[in-house]
Design an enzyme around this catalytic site. Structure first.
Site, PDB file in Angstrom:
ATOM      1  N   TYR A  58       0.831  -1.359  -0.084  1.00 29.66           N
ATOM      2  CA  TYR A  58      -0.061   0.043   0.173  1.00 29.66           C
ATOM      3  C   TYR A  58       0.885   1.118   0.080  1.00 29.66           C
ATOM      4  CZ  TYR A  58      -3.421   3.374   1.421  1.00 29.66           C
ATOM      5  OH  TYR A  58      -4.345   4.427   1.388  1.00 29.66           O
ATOM      6  N   GLU A  87      -3.773   7.143  -4.379  1.00 28.75           N
ATOM      7  CA  GLU A  87      -3.714   6.203  -3.293  1.00 28.75           C
ATOM      8  C   GLU A  87      -3.565   4.876  -4.232  1.00 28.75           C
ATOM      9  OE1 GLU A  87      -6.413   3.777  -0.027  1.00 28.75           O
ATOM     10  OE2 GLU A  87      -7.520   5.011  -1.717  1.00 28.75           O
TER      11      GLU A  87
END
Length: 427
Positions: free
Chosen positions: A150, A238
């Site tokens: 991530y 993101e």
């Protein structure tokens, strides 16, 4: 749509509190277009609006693929698509088990999956109970992922600038990861004057536990993502996941990019990507007239000038037992036509049982607002209780216009009085 990662980064603005900086979203495939422009590796893909387009796209894509599998992803402004389900003919359970992320090995499989998704409402943990209408799909090459990471960049108020949020536990809800294991999430502030350094990018890649041989490639992608974040005036980039793969190196599998629309005048390519079908039509209409509108779930509509005054108005309505139906800020320089359009938006909401107008005339003149209120009430044939509190420049002239209008408008002396009268009027 606010991502949970902003809360991980310790910025916790509510949807209403952040209304003066509305956020502009794009679809996943559009995020891949922007990643590609900045040199961030992405899987090969095609977008489609019909099952036949998806079939043709899969046939074209197959010529470039090294794997033998396609992934078909519904394009809506919401996460959790793979675990979602489709609502069909009003039945939320009709399509359970057939989520917004599906796989196939042939163009025929892609066409069939696309037919399941298009023109249906996808319900996920980030949509309303009615779901989001799917008008497009992305067909992409499925890649052999060996691990998921991530990586995201956001603007963090607490840190006073850009911040990278990273974790070795990708492919998951980052907020859940942070709650369960805070040490699994890294927050790395970036100096805007110097930008992200090579040492920082490498540190982030190593924290994410990329294989040593892939750390340089991962660090390069992280650096380019920061360049993309700054270059596009983004509020959020993101990547979940940034993946290690067999045969494709480090690639960006799922990109979510949001923008502050105050900067979109510099980003015409991005602005052209806007999909208004994904937005509240009332907010879209308000935007056309330079109004800041956010729909809520109460029954007292509010029209106010200034974000701070709007927040105070909603708070005091709740203090006296009412519930605000919206946040509507007409701004400091609204003209009569904008006031009329604001009324049209407010009266289209079937939940609204009364309207409270709270105006402080500084730059704005109360007589102009009053005339707009009177004309709007007449034009819309308003039958709902209307409570008006005016204060400031030309206030006496404004009150006179309302009193002589012949309309049933309830005047209020101050904000407390206005809120009490609004709550009483709808009971």
């Amino acid at each position: 749509m606010q991502s949970s990662l902003t809360r991980v980064a310790r910025t916790v603005p509510s949807r209403v509190a952040a209304s003066h900086a509305r956020f502009f979203n794009i679809h996943e495939y559009q995020g891949k277009i922007l990643c590609d422009r900045y040199g961030v590796p992405v899987q090969k893909w095609r977008a489609a609006n019909t099952p036949d387009e998806a079939f043709a796209g899969a046939e074209s894509l197959a010529k470039e693929m090294t794997s033998g599998e396609f992934v078909i992803k519904a394009q809506v402004h919401a996460g959790g698509r793979g675990k979602g389900h489709f609502r069909e003919n009003g039945d939320p359970a009709a399509q359970k088990g057939k989520g917004g992320v599906q796989f196939g090995t042939t163009p025929a499989d892609v066409k069939a999956a696309t037919a399941v998704m298009l023109n249906k409402h996808l319900i996920t943990n980030q949509t309303t109970a009615d779901g989001a209408l799917v008008s497009q799909v992305m067909v992409a090459e499925a890649v052999d992922i060996t691990s998921e990471k991530y990586v995201a960049f956001v603007m963090d108020r607490a840190m006073g600038g850009p911040c990278c949020i990273a974790s070795a536990q990708g492919g998951m809800d980052i907020e859940a990861v942070a709650e369960k294991d805070p040490d699994a999430v890294m927050l790395e502030p970036v100096n805007m004057a110097t930008g992200i350094t090579s040492a920082q990018a490498t540190k982030i890649a190593e924290f994410c536990k990329f294989e040593p041989a892939m750390v340089p490639q991962a660090a390069d992608s992280i650096t380019k993502l920061y360049d993309m974040f700054i270059g596009l005036d983004a509020t959020q980039v993101e990547i979940n996941p940034m993946a290690e793969t067999n045969g494709h190196g480090v690639i960006t599998v799922d990109a979510k990019v949001n923008f502050d629309d105050n900067a979109l005048f510099r980003q015409q390519e991005v602005y052209a990507m806007r999909d208004t079908s994904e937005e509240d039509p009332r907010e879209v209409e308000a935007d056309k007239w330079g109004l800041n509108y956010i729909g809520l779930d109460g029954n007292i509509a509010c029209m106010v000038n200034g974000a701070g005054l709007a927040m105070a108005t909603m708070d005091i309505i709740q203090l006296y037992g009412g519930s605000p139906a919206n946040f509507l800020d007409v701004g400091g320089g609204a003209q009569e036509q904008q006031v009329k359009e604001a009324f049209k938006i407010l009266t289209k909401d079937p939940q609204v049982k009364g309207i409270l107008v709270n105006i402080f005339g500084g730059i704005m003149q109360c007589d102009i607002i009053a005339q707009g209120i009177v004309n709007a009430a007449r034009d819309t044939g308003l039958e709902l209780p209307l409570i008006v509190r005016l204060e400031g420049t030309n206030v006496e002239l404004g009150k006179k216009i309302i009193e002589e209008s012949g309309l049933t408008i309830i005047n209020a002396d101050n904000l407390d009085d206005a809120a009490k009268k609004a709550v009483a009027a709808i009971q």
